[in-house]
Design a protein around this motif. Structure first.
Motif, PDB file in Angstrom:
ATOM      1  N   CYS A   1       0.832  -1.254  -0.172  1.00  0.00           N
ATOM      2  CA  CYS A   1       0.009   0.303  -0.104  1.00  0.00           C
ATOM      3  C   CYS A   1       0.928   1.244   0.259  1.00  0.00           C
ATOM      4  O   CYS A   1       0.332   2.267  -0.630  1.00  0.00           O
TER       5      CYS A   1
ATOM      6  N   ASN B   1      -9.411   7.007  -1.660  1.00  0.00           N
ATOM      7  CA  ASN B   1      -8.975   5.985  -0.849  1.00  0.00           C
ATOM      8  C   ASN B   1      -9.489   5.857   0.397  1.00  0.00           C
ATOM      9  O   ASN B   1     -10.060   6.664   1.136  1.00  0.00           O
TER      10      ASN B   1
ATOM     11  N   ASP C   1      -9.157   3.536   3.933  1.00  0.00           N
ATOM     12  CA  ASP C   1      -8.296   2.510   4.477  1.00  0.00           C
ATOM     13  C   ASP C   1      -9.137   1.359   5.154  1.00  0.00           C
ATOM     14  O   ASP C   1      -9.994   1.718   6.062  1.00  0.00           O
TER      15      ASP C   1
ATOM     16  N   THR D   1      -8.582  -1.239   6.861  1.00  0.00           N
ATOM     17  CA  THR D   1      -7.804  -1.560   8.338  1.00  0.00           C
ATOM     18  C   THR D   1      -8.837  -0.756   9.303  1.00  0.00           C
ATOM     19  O   THR D   1      -9.219  -1.066  10.304  1.00  0.00           O
TER      20      THR D   1
ATOM     21  N   TYR E   1      -4.500  -6.470   0.628  1.00  0.00           N
ATOM     22  CA  TYR E   1      -4.074  -5.147   0.350  1.00  0.00           C
ATOM     23  C   TYR E   1      -3.119  -4.901  -0.480  1.00  0.00           C
ATOM     24  O   TYR E   1      -1.818  -5.640  -0.258  1.00  0.00           O
TER      25      TYR E   1
END
Length: 199
Positions: A4, A28, A30, A32, A46
């Motif tokens: 990433c 974008n 994330d 997580t 990822y």
């Protein structure tokens, strides 16, 4: 993750390249942090790249190259844009296909027929959803009024304005599209001249 982080600079360049394209948004997420989004769209590794066609909540998984040129080619195809590496526009950006034949006819026509073609171009522009369609009859009128040299003068003027340091990205795109349209008239003129030379 390391992959990433390696992709981030490329991803950011692509996002900047498409920043002015309202129909092609680069975002974008994330996964997580946004685990519910990751689960909803089946993200298990990822980076995972998804493309959502306009109006759809069902994404396509991107499985092509990871270089800027790969992402730009993919998004151009999917979004109907003509971006180039570095964020500029390609030579076909903003061109309205409905005018291709009219431009050819206009360049080959005499003054009387050109005036009729301007009226035809105004009707096409009025019925077009493309915001740059109205520029075609304006160019035609200026060529009739100021002669063939109008194209080179206007391109030079737009280049001078665009090279100024305070021009916004939107304005640069606008100038590039106008140059593309002007160049379509110049290219048509060059083709006509080439055809006449062959005779």
């Amino acid at each position: 993750c390391g992959h990433c982080k390696n992709l981030a600079p490329t991803y950011e360049k692509v996002a900047r390249a498409f920043a002015t394209e309202s129909n092609c948004i680069v975002a974008n997420v994330d996964a997580t942090v946004n685990k519910d989004v990751a689960e909803k769209y089946g993200v298990t590794g990822y980076p995972t790249i998804k493309f959502f066609p306009e109006g759809s909540t069902d994404p396509e998984t991107y499985e092509q190259g990871r270089e800027e040129k790969d992402f730009i080619a993919y998004l151009n195809e999917k979004c109907g844009t003509d971006r180039v590496v570095g964020g500029g526009l390609g030579e076909k950006a903003g061109l309205v296909t409905a005018f291709e034949g009219l431009v050819q006819k206009f360049k080959a026509a005499g003054k009387a027929v050109r005036k009729e073609l301007v009226e035809e171009a105004k009707v096409v522009a009025k019925n077009s959803k493309n915001v740059y369609a109205a520029f075609y009859p304006k160019v035609m009128e200026k060529i009739i009024k100021d002669g063939e040299g109008y194209i080179a003068k206007e391109v030079a003027r737009l280049n001078k304005i665009a090279s100024g340091g305070t021009t916004t990205l939107e304005k640069k795109d606008n100038f590039e599209i106008r140059r593309n349209i002007l160049n379509s008239f110049a290219a048509a003129d060059a083709e006509t001249a080439f055809d006449k030379d062959e005779l």
